[in-house]
Structures are given as C-alpha cells and as structure tokens.
Design a protein around this motif. Structure first.
Motif, short mmCIF file in Angstrom:
data_model
loop_
_atom_site.label_atom_id
_atom_site.label_comp_id
_atom_site.label_asym_id
_atom_site.label_seq_id
_atom_site.Cartn_x
_atom_site.Cartn_y
_atom_site.Cartn_z
N GLY A 116 0.79 -1.22 0.00
CA GLY A 116 0.00 0.00 0.00
C GLY A 116 0.82 1.27 0.00
N ARG A 117 2.12 1.19 -0.33
CA ARG A 117 2.98 2.36 -0.34
C ARG A 117 3.03 2.99 -1.73
N ALA A 118 2.78 4.28 -1.79
CA ALA A 118 2.81 5.00 -3.06
C ALA A 118 4.25 5.25 -3.49
N HIS A 119 4.49 5.12 -4.79
CA HIS A 119 5.77 5.45 -5.40
C HIS A 119 5.50 6.54 -6.44
N VAL A 120 6.13 7.69 -6.26
CA VAL A 120 5.92 8.84 -7.13
C VAL A 120 7.11 8.98 -8.08
N PHE A 121 6.83 9.13 -9.36
CA PHE A 121 7.86 9.27 -10.38
C PHE A 121 7.64 10.57 -11.14
N VAL A 122 8.73 11.27 -11.45
CA VAL A 122 8.61 12.48 -12.25
C VAL A 122 9.98 12.78 -12.88
N ARG A 123 9.96 13.39 -14.02
CA ARG A 123 11.20 13.81 -14.66
C ARG A 123 11.89 14.87 -13.80
N ASN A 124 13.22 14.78 -13.67
CA ASN A 124 13.93 15.78 -12.89
C ASN A 124 14.49 16.87 -13.81
N THR A 125 15.12 17.86 -13.22
CA THR A 125 15.59 19.00 -14.02
C THR A 125 16.70 18.61 -14.99
N GLY A 126 17.40 17.50 -14.73
CA GLY A 126 18.44 17.05 -15.64
C GLY A 126 17.93 16.16 -16.76
N GLY A 127 16.61 15.90 -16.78
CA GLY A 127 16.04 15.06 -17.83
C GLY A 127 15.99 13.59 -17.51
N GLY A 128 16.44 13.20 -16.29
CA GLY A 128 16.33 11.82 -15.87
C GLY A 128 15.06 11.59 -15.07
N LEU A 129 14.95 10.42 -14.44
CA LEU A 129 13.74 10.06 -13.71
C LEU A 129 14.01 10.08 -12.21
N GLY A 130 13.20 10.85 -11.47
CA GLY A 130 13.28 10.88 -10.02
C GLY A 130 12.16 10.05 -9.43
N MET A 131 12.41 9.45 -8.25
CA MET A 131 11.40 8.62 -7.58
C MET A 131 11.47 8.85 -6.08
N ARG A 132 10.31 8.92 -5.46
CA ARG A 132 10.22 8.95 -4.00
C ARG A 132 9.08 8.04 -3.57
N ALA A 133 9.29 7.23 -2.54
CA ALA A 133 8.30 6.26 -2.09
C ALA A 133 7.96 6.47 -0.63
N GLN A 134 6.73 6.13 -0.27
CA GLN A 134 6.35 6.15 1.13
C GLN A 134 7.16 5.11 1.90
N ALA A 135 7.58 5.48 3.11
CA ALA A 135 8.36 4.58 3.95
C ALA A 135 7.45 3.56 4.63
N GLN A 136 8.02 2.44 5.00
CA GLN A 136 7.25 1.35 5.60
C GLN A 136 6.63 1.76 6.93
N LYS A 137 7.33 2.62 7.69
CA LYS A 137 6.84 3.01 9.01
C LYS A 137 6.25 4.42 9.01
#
Length: 340
Positions: A116-137
């Motif tokens: 049930g943890r969300a993973h967010v993806f978005v292009r970063n300023t350098g043109g690569g892919l950034g990701m941030r996910a909800q932590a388990q706790k």
C-alpha cells in the motif's frame, strides 16, 4: 491526467477524478450502479496546478499526486489518499521535488506496491527520472535518481500482480524500463529498446500474473503498439486518436482480454478495440460508439462491482461526463451513453 481516472473503490462504487484550474474534484456513485453524487473537492483548500496522476493499490485505495505552487514562487509535488468514494480524501501532503526549486518538471506518475505504499515518479531537471516512495513506518523516503536522459513528459508506472512496481518512460528514439527485482527493493534501469514513442501516449497495465505491458503510439507510423520486457514492440492497430489509450483487462465471452479505448480523431466518438491479453500480434479493430465528443475529451475504463466494463468520457472544456456499461450479453455490446 496521467493514469485511469474512472476507478472502482473499495466499496464497489465508481468514482471519477477530474482536474480544474486549481483543484481536483471527485464524483462518485451513491450506490454501486446507482445515481451519482455531485463533485466534491479533494484534499482540502490548497491551490494546485491543473495536473493529476492517479494510482490504486491492491487495497483499492486511490493515490493522487499533483503539483502545488509554493510561497517562494516555485512548485512542489503533493500527495493525497482517498480511502473510499464517499469519504473525504486526506489533505494534500508535501512530497517535495527531485532536485532544486522552480517550475514543475513534468507530469508525475504514481503506482502503489503490495504493502500500500505510493511510489511517485517524475522527470527531474536534468532530464532523468526521479522517484520517491512512502516509507514502511510512515512518512517518505528520500528522492532517488533512477538515471535516464532527455526523458519526455508523463512516465507510466504500474504495480504488477506480484506487487513489484515497474515504470516506463520515453526518450528520443527509445523506450526505457525500470523495475524492482523483488517487491520493496531498489529500482534499476532494466532495459532500453528502440522506439519512436509519441510524447504523452504511454499507458501501462498488468496483463498477467507475471508481466506488465506498456501501450504507446509510434510517432513514425501512427500505430498503437505494445511492449513487454524481453520482446520487441508489436503494432496492434492504427491509433484512433491522439493521447494515451485507456486500457483494462477483462473477461469477454470467457476469454482473458485487454480492452483499449480512445477518442477517435476522425469522427470524434469513442473507439474500442479488444484482443486476447498479451497476444497483440493477432491485431485488433476499432469499433466506434456514442456521440461525437469535443477535441479535448478523454476516455477511461474500469470494471464495476459486478465485473462489467464501464467506459467514461470527460471533456475539461465543457465539464460533460458521459458513461456507458457493457450489456449482459455476448460480445462487447454497450448500453446507450448517458450524461452523469
């Protein structure tokens, strides 16, 4: 909007998420298959940019991600969870951005793992892919740079049936694919294949217990194509119109099928095509349905509480929401479209 925006909730009710100039609203069935309630603003009073990514976990909770202006004049990503259609969503929670500060870097995508943890993806300023996910706790882990270069807008993220999150993105002349080797592990760029992906046309879904499939329009040929890891892109049919297709896995006459839908660029109606899941080489043919729609109308697909296919069209310029369901008979016969 990135992802399907017609979604069946935990209680079987269907919801439609729509974006205005500064807010996200939701309309939901009052009872499964029954009348619909009025639009309700999601996530509190925060002002948003007119962009939305949606994702749904195995628990049927809906995760929403958008960009919000900051007091410094830049923009950060925000996240909200909607547990049930007739409940209020959580207030927008800041997620930050991959790097630096400034304007939005692209259309985000969100997928939800088996916990049930969300993973967010978005292009970063350098043109690569950034990701941030909800932590388990609780809370969020750090932003991670998944690499890539010259990525175009709107990645497509999806959780497979095994709970592993996968993400696809397009660059000039290439389609890139990241995945977790096991649920909950780090992401790695697993494969890059030559492909002329039309910007903004990626749509990913789980098509079996082991694999996911990404659909896109080939910018050179105009063909709607499908690709899975370890294979070559397969043309399915000429794209009916611009933008991504809506897609849902369903059972038609006892067969496991993938149904796709798109607003037709020629007649302006909704075009449907179905084929046996993961057998794109068999091809598919479009069948149009319903009235002619405005040029900005988008289409979304879902299964209702009874497992029937439901299709919705929504025009941002007019606010018109139309809905149809599959009839209880052989084939893909649909009921008459009706305004909601």
């Amino acid at each position: 909007m990135n992802g399907e925006w017609l979604i069946r909730g935990r209680d079987g009710r269907l919801s439609v998420y729509q974006v205005s100039q500064d807010a996200v609203s939701c309309r939901a069935e009052i009872t499964p298959g029954g009348p619909w309630g009025p639009p309700r603003r999601m996530g509190g009073d925060a002002r948003l940019h007119p962009v939305l990514a949606t994702g749904q976990g195995a628990d049927a909770y809906v995760h929403l991600v958008s960009w919000r202006p900051t007091e410094s004049g830049g923009s950060d990503l925000v996240h909200s969870t909607h547990f049930r259609p007739l409940l209020a969503a959580l207030d927008w929670e800041p997620v930050g951005r991959p790097d630096g500060a400034g304007d939005p870097t692209g259309v985000p995508a969100v997928a939800v793992d088996h916990q049930g943890r969300a993973h967010v993806f978005v292009r970063n300023t350098g043109g690569g892919l950034g990701m941030r996910a909800q932590a388990q706790k609780g809370g969020w882990g750090p932003w991670r740079d998944l690499k890539g270069a010259e990525l175009r807008d709107a990645p497509a993220a999806v959780a497979g049936k095994d709970g592993r999150v996968e993400v696809y993105a397009a660059a000039p002349g290439a389609l890139l694919y990241w995945r977790q080797e096991r649920p909950g592990t780090e992401f790695a760029l697993h494969e890059t294949v030559p492909a002329a992906v039309r910007p903004g046309t990626l749509r990913a879904l789980a098509t079996s217990g082991e694999r996911t499939t990404v659909l896109f329009t080939d910018d050179d040929t105009g063909e709607l194509c499908a690709w899975r890891c370890g294979e070559k892109p397969v043309p399915l049919a000429p794209a009916a119109g611009p933008g991504p297709v809506a897609a849902v896995r369903c059972v038609i006459d006892g067969h496991d099928c993938t149904l796709v839908a798109q607003r037709s660029a020629t007649g302006g109606r909704v075009a449907f095509a179905a084929y046996p899941s993961e057998q794109e080489a068999m091809g598919a043919q479009w069948t149009e349905s319903g009235p002619a729609l405005p040029a900005d109308a988008r289409v979304s697909l879902a299964l209702d509480a009874d497992g029937r296919v439901v299709a919705a069209s929504l025009s941002p310029s007019t606010g018109q929401l139309l809905l149809t369901r599959r009839k209880d008979e052989a084939g893909l016969a649909l009921e008459a479209w009706r305004a909601v």
